[in-house]
Write a protein that holds these residues in place. Structure first.
Motif, mmCIF file in Angstrom:
data_model
loop_
_atom_site.group_PDB
_atom_site.id
_atom_site.type_symbol
_atom_site.label_atom_id
_atom_site.label_comp_id
_atom_site.label_asym_id
_atom_site.label_seq_id
_atom_site.Cartn_x
_atom_site.Cartn_y
_atom_site.Cartn_z
ATOM 1 N N TYR A 32 0.883 -1.148 0.000
ATOM 2 C CA TYR A 32 0.000 0.000 0.000
ATOM 3 C C TYR A 32 0.932 1.212 0.000
ATOM 4 O O TYR A 32 1.937 1.230 0.702
ATOM 5 C CB TYR A 32 -0.874 0.052 1.254
ATOM 6 N N PHE A 34 1.405 5.614 -0.013
ATOM 7 C CA PHE A 34 0.766 6.841 0.461
ATOM 8 C C PHE A 34 1.640 8.052 0.117
ATOM 9 O O PHE A 34 2.863 7.941 0.039
ATOM 10 C CB PHE A 34 0.604 6.818 1.988
ATOM 11 N N TYR A 36 1.959 11.911 1.814
ATOM 12 C CA TYR A 36 1.541 12.823 2.878
ATOM 13 C C TYR A 36 2.198 14.184 2.651
ATOM 14 O O TYR A 36 3.293 14.277 2.082
ATOM 15 C CB TYR A 36 1.983 12.312 4.248
ATOM 16 N N LEU A 44 1.204 15.188 9.825
ATOM 17 C CA LEU A 44 1.074 14.795 8.425
ATOM 18 C C LEU A 44 -0.387 14.758 7.993
ATOM 19 O O LEU A 44 -1.243 14.281 8.736
ATOM 20 C CB LEU A 44 1.685 13.417 8.207
ATOM 21 N N LEU A 46 -2.819 13.317 4.923
ATOM 22 C CA LEU A 46 -2.855 12.377 3.807
ATOM 23 C C LEU A 46 -3.325 13.075 2.536
ATOM 24 O O LEU A 46 -4.378 13.709 2.519
ATOM 25 C CB LEU A 46 -3.793 11.222 4.131
ATOM 26 N N LYS A 49 -3.792 7.739 -1.445
ATOM 27 C CA LYS A 49 -3.258 6.420 -1.132
ATOM 28 C C LYS A 49 -3.615 5.422 -2.223
ATOM 29 O O LYS A 49 -4.664 5.544 -2.883
ATOM 30 C CB LYS A 49 -3.778 5.923 0.210
ATOM 31 N N THR A 51 -4.270 1.427 -2.708
ATOM 32 C CA THR A 51 -4.523 0.216 -1.931
ATOM 33 C C THR A 51 -4.975 -0.918 -2.831
ATOM 34 O O THR A 51 -5.915 -1.640 -2.512
ATOM 35 C CB THR A 51 -5.569 0.482 -0.843
ATOM 36 N N PHE A 90 5.989 13.557 1.825
ATOM 37 C CA PHE A 90 6.545 12.257 2.160
ATOM 38 C C PHE A 90 5.773 11.149 1.457
ATOM 39 O O PHE A 90 4.544 11.110 1.493
ATOM 40 C CB PHE A 90 6.476 12.006 3.680
ATOM 41 N N THR A 94 3.436 0.621 3.143
ATOM 42 C CA THR A 94 3.162 -0.383 4.156
ATOM 43 C C THR A 94 2.768 -1.661 3.454
ATOM 44 O O THR A 94 2.486 -1.662 2.264
ATOM 45 C CB THR A 94 2.066 0.064 5.140
ATOM 46 N N GLY A 103 0.909 -3.148 8.622
ATOM 47 C CA GLY A 103 0.349 -1.964 9.256
ATOM 48 C C GLY A 103 1.357 -0.882 9.564
ATOM 49 O O GLY A 103 0.985 0.230 9.901
ATOM 50 N N LYS A 104 2.652 -1.155 9.472
ATOM 51 C CA LYS A 104 3.661 -0.148 9.784
ATOM 52 C C LYS A 104 4.004 0.631 8.526
ATOM 53 O O LYS A 104 4.158 0.065 7.455
ATOM 54 C CB LYS A 104 4.940 -0.802 10.302
ATOM 55 N N LEU A 105 4.137 1.928 8.691
ATOM 56 C CA LEU A 105 4.527 2.785 7.587
ATOM 57 C C LEU A 105 6.036 2.992 7.579
ATOM 58 O O LEU A 105 6.642 3.260 8.615
ATOM 59 C CB LEU A 105 3.848 4.147 7.713
ATOM 60 N N PHE A 107 8.672 5.533 5.748
ATOM 61 C CA PHE A 107 8.650 6.798 5.036
ATOM 62 C C PHE A 107 9.914 7.012 4.217
ATOM 63 O O PHE A 107 11.001 6.563 4.584
ATOM 64 C CB PHE A 107 8.527 7.959 6.035
ATOM 65 N N GLY A 108 9.754 7.730 3.125
ATOM 66 C CA GLY A 108 10.899 8.231 2.402
ATOM 67 C C GLY A 108 11.494 9.422 3.131
ATOM 68 O O GLY A 108 10.974 9.874 4.161
ATOM 69 N N GLN A 109 12.567 9.952 2.592
ATOM 70 C CA GLN A 109 13.295 11.039 3.249
ATOM 71 C C GLN A 109 12.608 12.387 3.124
ATOM 72 O O GLN A 109 12.993 13.331 3.786
ATOM 73 C CB GLN A 109 14.717 11.127 2.683
#
Lengths: 117, 116
Positions: A32, A34, A36, A44, A46, A49, A51, A90, A94, A103-105, A107-109
């Motif tokens: 998935y 996203f 942000y 953040l 949204l 997304k 999915t 960002f 996940t 369920g954990k995101l 992130f990019g830099q």
């Protein structure tokens, strides 16, 4: 394992110009994805997304992103930049399957977008 | 809907003291809450995942005795930074995940911690 790479820590565009923010992901299971937006000293929000439904995803404020599995990309675009779009963006991934990343995101830099008048 | 609040928004404390940050889901029940830390000009790094009524799961490299997380109800999680030091100064952001929504997190506005 999953990861996200955002190409370009800073992007500068003129007001009215196309916005393109790049995101490539790596995931061992179907992801998935996203986007942000973060304004200074705020949390953040949204934008949109993916999915596993439509590959072209439309979000708020005129943004959209296209999921391209063959390129492992999820680039964010907006046809015409506004001054209010100036912020940090960002990309995140996940897993939609089981495992420790479920369920954990991740992130990019981040990419700071500057919009010039 | 799906609003998450954090309190306080900013806190300044002396080195060696403890600071508690609250994260509340205002209009949904968050079976899972996440705590992130964001250093200046950097991305968000997941610190821990907390599930209501159970012990938090910490990411590698995060000291569980230093960052105490309590998720006592479906709408409240707290992060306590114990014996804070200047290197703990950061922006702490929480997110709530509604029950059954494993692909969705709603973020709080963040707490700016400055340790003198």
């Amino acid at each position: 394992a999953q990861s996200v790479t955002q190409l370009g820590s800073h992007v500068s565009v003129s007001e009215g110009a196309l916005v393109l923010l790049r995101c490539n992901y790596s995931s061992s299971v179907p992801p998935y994805l996203f986007w942000y937006v973060q304004y200074p000293n705020q949390g953040l929000q949204l934008l949109l997304k993916y999915t596993s439904a439509a590959t072209l995803v439309k979000g708020i404020n005129g943004f959209e992103a296209e999921f391209k599995k063959s390129e492992t990309s999820f680039h964010l675009t907006k046809p015409s930049a506004h001054m209010s779009d100036a912020a940090e963006y960002f990309c995140a991934v996940t897993s939609n399957a089981g495992g420790t990343s479920y369920g954990k995101l991740t992130f990019g830099q981040g990419t700071i977008l500057t919009v010039h008048p | 809907g799906a609003v998450v609040s954090q309190h306080p928004s900013r806190v300044i404390c002396k080195s060696g003291t403890s600071v508690k940050i609250e994260c509340r889901s205002l209009d949904f029940q968050a079976t899972t809450m996440f705590w992130y830390r964001q250093f200046p000009k950097q991305s968000l790094m997941l610190m821990a995942t907390s599930n209501e009524g159970s012990k938090a799961t910490y990411e590698q490299g995060v000291e569980k005795d230093k960052f105490l997380i309590n998720h006592a109800s479906l709408t409240l999680s707290t992060l306590t930074v114990t014996s804070a030091h200047p290197e703990d100064s950061s922006f702490y952001i929480c997110s709530g995940q509604p029950q059954g929504y494993y692909n969705e997190q709603f973020f709080g506005p963040g707490t700016r911690l400055t340790v003198l």
